[in-house]
Design a protein around this motif. Structure first.
Motif, PDB file in Angstrom:
ATOM      1  N   UNK A 217      -2.494  -9.365  -1.089  1.00  0.00           N
ATOM      2  CA  UNK A 217      -2.045 -10.521  -0.328  1.00  0.00           C
ATOM      3  C   UNK A 217      -0.669 -10.937  -0.850  1.00  0.00           C
ATOM      4  N   UNK A 218       0.205 -11.347   0.059  1.00  0.00           N
ATOM      5  CA  UNK A 218       1.541 -11.781  -0.333  1.00  0.00           C
ATOM      6  C   UNK A 218       1.963 -12.998   0.466  1.00  0.00           C
ATOM      7  N   UNK A 219       3.091 -13.586   0.092  1.00  0.00           N
ATOM      8  CA  UNK A 219       3.581 -14.802   0.751  1.00  0.00           C
ATOM      9  C   UNK A 219       4.692 -14.465   1.723  1.00  0.00           C
ATOM     10  N   UNK A 220       4.583 -14.955   2.938  1.00  0.00           N
ATOM     11  CA  UNK A 220       5.615 -14.799   3.955  1.00  0.00           C
ATOM     12  C   UNK A 220       6.399 -16.102   4.042  1.00  0.00           C
ATOM     13  N   UNK A 221       7.633 -16.073   3.526  1.00  0.00           N
ATOM     14  CA  UNK A 221       8.431 -17.295   3.452  1.00  0.00           C
ATOM     15  C   UNK A 221       8.851 -17.789   4.829  1.00  0.00           C
ATOM     16  N   UNK A 222       9.089 -16.862   5.761  1.00  0.00           N
ATOM     17  CA  UNK A 222       9.532 -17.272   7.089  1.00  0.00           C
ATOM     18  C   UNK A 222       8.446 -18.039   7.824  1.00  0.00           C
ATOM     19  N   UNK A 223       7.199 -17.579   7.703  1.00  0.00           N
ATOM     20  CA  UNK A 223       6.100 -18.206   8.428  1.00  0.00           C
ATOM     21  C   UNK A 223       5.294 -19.174   7.568  1.00  0.00           C
ATOM     22  N   UNK A 224       5.661 -19.286   6.288  1.00  0.00           N
ATOM     23  CA  UNK A 224       4.987 -20.202   5.356  1.00  0.00           C
ATOM     24  C   UNK A 224       3.475 -19.980   5.345  1.00  0.00           C
ATOM     25  N   UNK A 225       3.093 -18.732   5.192  1.00  0.00           N
ATOM     26  CA  UNK A 225       1.669 -18.413   5.134  1.00  0.00           C
ATOM     27  C   UNK A 225       1.451 -17.160   4.281  1.00  0.00           C
ATOM     28  N   UNK A 226       0.190 -16.894   3.996  1.00  0.00           N
ATOM     29  CA  UNK A 226      -0.174 -15.705   3.231  1.00  0.00           C
ATOM     30  C   UNK A 226      -0.320 -14.517   4.173  1.00  0.00           C
ATOM     31  N   UNK A 227       0.355 -13.414   3.848  1.00  0.00           N
ATOM     32  CA  UNK A 227       0.250 -12.178   4.615  1.00  0.00           C
ATOM     33  C   UNK A 227      -0.687 -11.199   3.925  1.00  0.00           C
ATOM     34  N   UNK A 228      -1.243 -10.303   4.722  1.00  0.00           N
ATOM     35  CA  UNK A 228      -2.137  -9.265   4.197  1.00  0.00           C
ATOM     36  C   UNK A 228      -1.473  -7.909   4.356  1.00  0.00           C
ATOM     37  N   UNK A 229      -1.401  -7.153   3.262  1.00  0.00           N
ATOM     38  CA  UNK A 229      -0.837  -5.798   3.296  1.00  0.00           C
ATOM     39  C   UNK A 229      -1.972  -4.797   3.185  1.00  0.00           C
ATOM     40  N   UNK A 230      -2.015  -3.840   4.111  1.00  0.00           N
ATOM     41  CA  UNK A 230      -3.128  -2.900   4.182  1.00  0.00           C
ATOM     42  C   UNK A 230      -2.732  -1.528   3.639  1.00  0.00           C
ATOM     43  N   UNK A 231      -3.758  -0.780   3.233  1.00  0.00           N
ATOM     44  CA  UNK A 231      -3.552   0.592   2.800  1.00  0.00           C
ATOM     45  C   UNK A 231      -3.422   1.496   4.028  1.00  0.00           C
ATOM     46  N   UNK A 232      -3.255   2.781   3.756  1.00  0.00           N
ATOM     47  CA  UNK A 232      -3.144   3.776   4.804  1.00  0.00           C
ATOM     48  C   UNK A 232      -4.451   3.850   5.587  1.00  0.00           C
ATOM     49  N   UNK A 233      -4.382   3.974   6.890  1.00  0.00           N
ATOM     50  CA  UNK A 233      -5.579   4.050   7.723  1.00  0.00           C
ATOM     51  C   UNK A 233      -5.994   5.481   7.987  1.00  0.00           C
ATOM     52  N   UNK A 234      -6.413   5.748   9.213  1.00  0.00           N
ATOM     53  CA  UNK A 234      -6.834   7.092   9.625  1.00  0.00           C
ATOM     54  C   UNK A 234      -5.717   8.100   9.350  1.00  0.00           C
ATOM     55  N   UNK A 235      -6.089   9.260   8.769  1.00  0.00           N
ATOM     56  CA  UNK A 235      -5.083  10.252   8.378  1.00  0.00           C
ATOM     57  C   UNK A 235      -5.590  11.641   8.767  1.00  0.00           C
ATOM     58  N   UNK A 236      -4.922  12.334   9.715  1.00  0.00           N
ATOM     59  CA  UNK A 236      -5.388  13.652  10.158  1.00  0.00           C
ATOM     60  C   UNK A 236      -4.886  14.781   9.255  1.00  0.00           C
ATOM     61  N   UNK A 237      -5.671  15.837   9.205  1.00  0.00           N
ATOM     62  CA  UNK A 237      -5.315  17.041   8.446  1.00  0.00           C
ATOM     63  C   UNK A 237      -5.547  18.244   9.345  1.00  0.00           C
ATOM     64  N   UNK A 238      -4.579  19.142   9.400  1.00  0.00           N
ATOM     65  CA  UNK A 238      -4.707  20.338  10.223  1.00  0.00           C
ATOM     66  C   UNK A 238      -3.850  21.428   9.609  1.00  0.00           C
ATOM     67  N   UNK A 239      -4.409  22.631   9.439  1.00  0.00           N
ATOM     68  CA  UNK A 239      -3.622  23.686   8.833  1.00  0.00           C
ATOM     69  C   UNK A 239      -4.253  25.056   8.956  1.00  0.00           C
ATOM     70  N   UNK A 240      -3.479  26.044   8.523  1.00  0.00           N
ATOM     71  CA  UNK A 240      -3.896  27.439   8.572  1.00  0.00           C
ATOM     72  C   UNK A 240      -3.453  28.125   7.285  1.00  0.00           C
ATOM     73  N   UNK A 241      -4.332  28.979   6.737  1.00  0.00           N
ATOM     74  CA  UNK A 241      -4.022  29.729   5.520  1.00  0.00           C
ATOM     75  C   UNK A 241      -4.445  31.178   5.686  1.00  0.00           C
ATOM     76  N   UNK A 242      -3.583  32.082   5.191  1.00  0.00           N
ATOM     77  CA  UNK A 242      -3.935  33.495   5.145  1.00  0.00           C
ATOM     78  C   UNK A 242      -3.716  34.000   3.734  1.00  0.00           C
ATOM     79  N   UNK A 243      -4.664  34.799   3.232  1.00  0.00           N
ATOM     80  CA  UNK A 243      -4.556  35.468   1.932  1.00  0.00           C
ATOM     81  C   UNK A 243      -4.716  36.962   2.156  1.00  0.00           C
TER      82      UNK A 243
END
Length: 783
Positions: free
Chosen positions: A756-782
């Motif tokens: 949680x942090x302070x937003x001086x412009x709006x004079x209120x407490x803001x909430x900062x979130x972590x990373x949300x949904x994260x896709x993974x897609x790939x191909x490997x050859x050995x």
């Protein structure tokens, strides 16, 4: 981004990929070396058998064995040698185009009433001295798990008592200890933080520089570790690199939404046992952002790394040359977003951040006789951090807010001697010296709109370390005792610490163990070197800080009720003392450092803080010897501290409970059932992290964020709950294997609060979130 668009893309790729089925049976190779666990001596004449087949091999004079025509799939290997405990390896997956290379250590067996068998399903540590709160980390198994990114730090976060800091960082928080209390070791050498976007005084970052395709089975220790490890109070991650295949050249190519990887290994020439292995990666998240995924970043990170190892064996030992290196950079440009999103009404902040690190080393192992081995190792490393923050004001030149430059380099020389005596007794002893060179510079704007130089120091120091341990094994009991000592030349501080552990194998299936240890660690260099302004000049008031201390007690019980399944419980208590605290800021304690990219180091710190960590852990593990696996871990714990005001508070890492459930199932496909379609899922749960709340009234009054230190660490963020999913398809051709994988981390798109942090412009407490949904897609050859 709509989630169903990504899911349809995954299904389309999986169903359109060629199945690679062949009428001809696909074969590959299995090879490796059998050595004694304590001394590393090669064991000739050991019998290696692949269960259910006619394959039997006897190791040669260098302890090596090789099977050239083995049907691909899962295999169980058994290794027997006269005078050693037999070893059974379950869950060994062989694929086309890739030799399965195994480095196997056998325990010496004294005269006993009966023969005991060590089963790899119990995840035993590679280090024979680690009898309690220790386990092996098998990266081949770990690569199956959902949500890991192929990152060893995120892999060990699945184990009991370990908490990942969140979605963005990979810090390893063990039993309520700061991630700064983790010791990283590579090929027997203590190393600095091996992560991209690392920061001063931390041991984590965004992603590991260590490549998962380069890692051999390594050791992870969460308490009461043996005397050969020191200068850390919390945990140890002892990483080992693979040796290259000594039979033929092999290559790896991998590409995905997060970047590109190239790898190669093999002998330098035919009929030459000198080998190499190397992997290069380049990460680029622009592909993920183009899918419309909100990465919760105002800029995209860019990083690359290189890992390598050269192995030069000879009849009396071996020499290895190894190294890792990583380059990382990101620009978070608030000025390029809409002005209404700025933290302040009249200006924005832009951040340019770079962190680079590298390690190169050489190690020589010499076998003096069948019972004595020495190892001499030398490594040099460097770490550089540069962060520049600027104010951006419309129609005005940009103005520097902070310029931070931290450069550290070190060189370590280490000598170890391992000796085995008769009657199941052995000894380890060693000495090391680390030279450390540093340059710290920080300039920032103050309340008068002028600049203060908070740090402008450079210098050097040294850390001398020594240890001795004695191991006695007889019948069902193994006892390991030891003594560790260290000396810091910076302020002439030293410590001597006893360690002890005992293991009782009650039967073939049950083991009871107890461990005790005194541990101490120096503070991060920035604690000692930070400048403080006084009327009569500049001083470094924390230069005489002593080592922090922690006493560990652990009791564990393990029940291996099947060859591929085990249940383990542990209870522990850690007493912390000599923690740096501040009389002026009673809420402050160094136990809370390392939780993010910032640091708060008050002046005139004193080693009078205390704390305690205690808890109960439960682990159930079934390896994928059949078609499915399960790993379930749970922890209930409490982590508290007392600062300069002697008030008991939660540490910032006191989540109170942690739980992980990982499971997966694989289907055999193709005319010979040699291809695998796998589904993996991971569910993680933890209690909310304590934090210091914003004092909204005072923040509004001062038009700047003011924290309520009277309520420090009394409130908690909401609980953390996340589910990850992965689907992969492995199919084998005659001389290559192909892997197509897709997944979604945080598939429910749960909104986890970072702070949680302070937003001086709006004079209120803001909430900062972590990373949300994260896709993974790939191909490997050995191949």
């Amino acid at each position: 981004m709509k989630k169903n668009v990504l899911l349809k893309t995954i299904i389309l790729l999986l169903t359109s990929f060629p199945n690679g089925s062949y009428a001809q049976e696909t074969i590959s190779s299995i090879g490796g070396t059998v050595t004694e666990k304590v001394t590393g001596q090669k064991i000739p004449g050991a019998a290696v058998t692949i269960h259910g087949t006619q394959h039997i091999a006897i190791t040669d004079s260098l302890g090596k064995f090789h099977f050239s025509k083995v049907k691909i799939g899962k295999h169980v290997l058994e290794i027997k040698a006269l005078g050693y405990r037999s070893l059974i390896l379950t869950d060994q997956v062989l694929t086309a185009g890739k030799t399965l290379e195994l480095n196997l250590g056998l325990d010496f067996q004294a005269v006993m009433m009966k023969e005991f068998v060590v089963n790899s399903g119990r995840s035993a540590a590679v280090n024979s001295s680690a009898l309690v709160s220790a386990r092996g980390v098998n990266m081949e198994q770990a690569n199956r798990y959902a949500g890991n990114f192929g990152d060893i730090s995120r892999q060990v976060a699945n184990f009991a008592g370990v908490n990942a800091q969140g979605d963005i960082r990979n810090d390893i928080v063990v039993r309520g200890n700061s991630p700064n209390n983790l010791l990283w070791r590579l090929e027997g050498i203590d190393i600095p933080n091996p992560n991209h976007f690392s920061f001063a005084g931390t041991t984590g970052g965004y992603f590991s520089v260590l490549n998962n395709n380069m890692l051999a089975t390594s050791d992870f220790m969460t308490g009461a570790f043996p005397s050969e490890y020191g200068n850390k109070n919390g945990a140890v991650l002892d990483v080992r690199l693979k040796k290259g295949n000594d039979q033929k050249r092999e290559y790896t190519f991998q590409a995905g939404l997060n970047g590109l990887e190239l790898g190669a290994e093999g002998p330098f020439a035919s009929n030459n046992k000198n080998t190499f292995i190397a992997h290069y990666r380049h990460f680029d998240l622009s592909g993920i952002k183009k899918l419309g995924v909100d990465l919760n970043m105002s800029g995209l990170p860019s990083f690359q790394d290189l890992n390598f190892k050269v192995h030069l064996p000879n009849p009396k030992g071996s020499t290895s040359i190894f190294g890792i290196g990583g380059l990382s950079s990101i620009s978070l440009l608030e000025s390029q977003s809409d002005a209404s999103d700025w933290s302040f009404s009249d200006k924005a902040e832009d951040l340019h951040f770079k962190s680079n690190m590298g390690i190169i080393g050489v190690a020589n192992t010499y076998l003096w006789n069948p019972t004595t081995t020495t190892k001499v190792a030398f490594a040099a490393s460097g770490n550089e951090i540069n962060a520049i923050r600027t104010f951006v004001i419309p129609d005005e030149p940009s103005k520097l807010k902070e310029d931070l430059q931290l450069t550290t380099s070190q060189a370590q020389l280490k000598l170890d001697l391992n000796k085995r005596f008769t009657g199941g007794q052995s000894m380890k002893t060693g000495l090391s010296f680390t030279g450390i060179f540093y340059k710290h510079y920080q300039k920032e704007v103050n309340e008068h709109d002028t600049y203060d130089v908070n740090m402008n120091t450079n210098g050097n120091t040294g850390l001398a370390q020594g240890y001795i341990s004695y191991r006695h094994q007889y019948d069902q009991i193994t006892v390991n005792t030891g003594l560790y000592g260290q000396y810091l030349t910076l302020n002439n501080t030293y410590s001597i610490e006893p360690r002890m552990s005992i293991s009782y194998q009650m039967a073939d299936k049950q083991t009871l163990a107890f461990g005790f240890g005194m541990h101490s660690q120096s503070q991060s260099l920035i604690f000692y070197t930070r400048n403080y302004q006084y009327d009569d000049g500049v001083r470094q008031t924390n230069m005489n800080l002593k080592f922090s201390r922690s006493a560990h007690w652990v009791l564990s019980h393990e029940y291996a009720f099947q060859p591929d399944a085990r249940l383990k419980t542990e209870v522990y208590y850690q007493a912390l003392s000599r923690i740096p605290v501040s009389d002026a800021r009673g809420y402050y304690s160094a136990v809370n450092e390392g939780h993010d990219y910032s640091f708060e180091i008050p002046e005139n710190l004193k080693n009078k803080g205390t704390g305690s960590n205690y808890g109960f852990e439960l682990s159930f593990e079934k390896t994928i010897a059949g078609n499915f696996y399960v790993l379930g871990t749970g922890s209930i714990f409490n982590s508290t501290f007392k600062g300069g005001d002697n008030v008991s508070r939660n540490t910032i890492f006191n989540n109170n409970y942690l739980a992980n459930l990982l499971t997966g199932y694989e289907f055999s496909t193709g005319c010979r059932k040699q291809n695998k379609l796998s589904f993996d899922v991971k569910a993680s749960f933890s209690g909310g992290r304590p934090y210091i709340p914003v004092d909204l009234n005072k923040s509004i009054e001062q038009n700047a964020e003011v924290l309520d230190y009277q309520q420090a660490y009394r409130k908690r963020l909401p609980a953390y709950n996340r589910i990850d999913l992965k689907v992969s398809w492995l199919f084998n051709r005659l001389s290559s294997n192909h892997l197509l994988y897709a997944g979604i981390n945080n598939i429910l798109d749960s909104k986890h609060i970072m702070k949680y942090g302070f937003n001086a412009e709006q004079s209120k407490t803001n909430t900062e979130y972590m990373q949300g949904l994260f896709p993974i897609l790939g191909y490997r050859i050995q191949f």
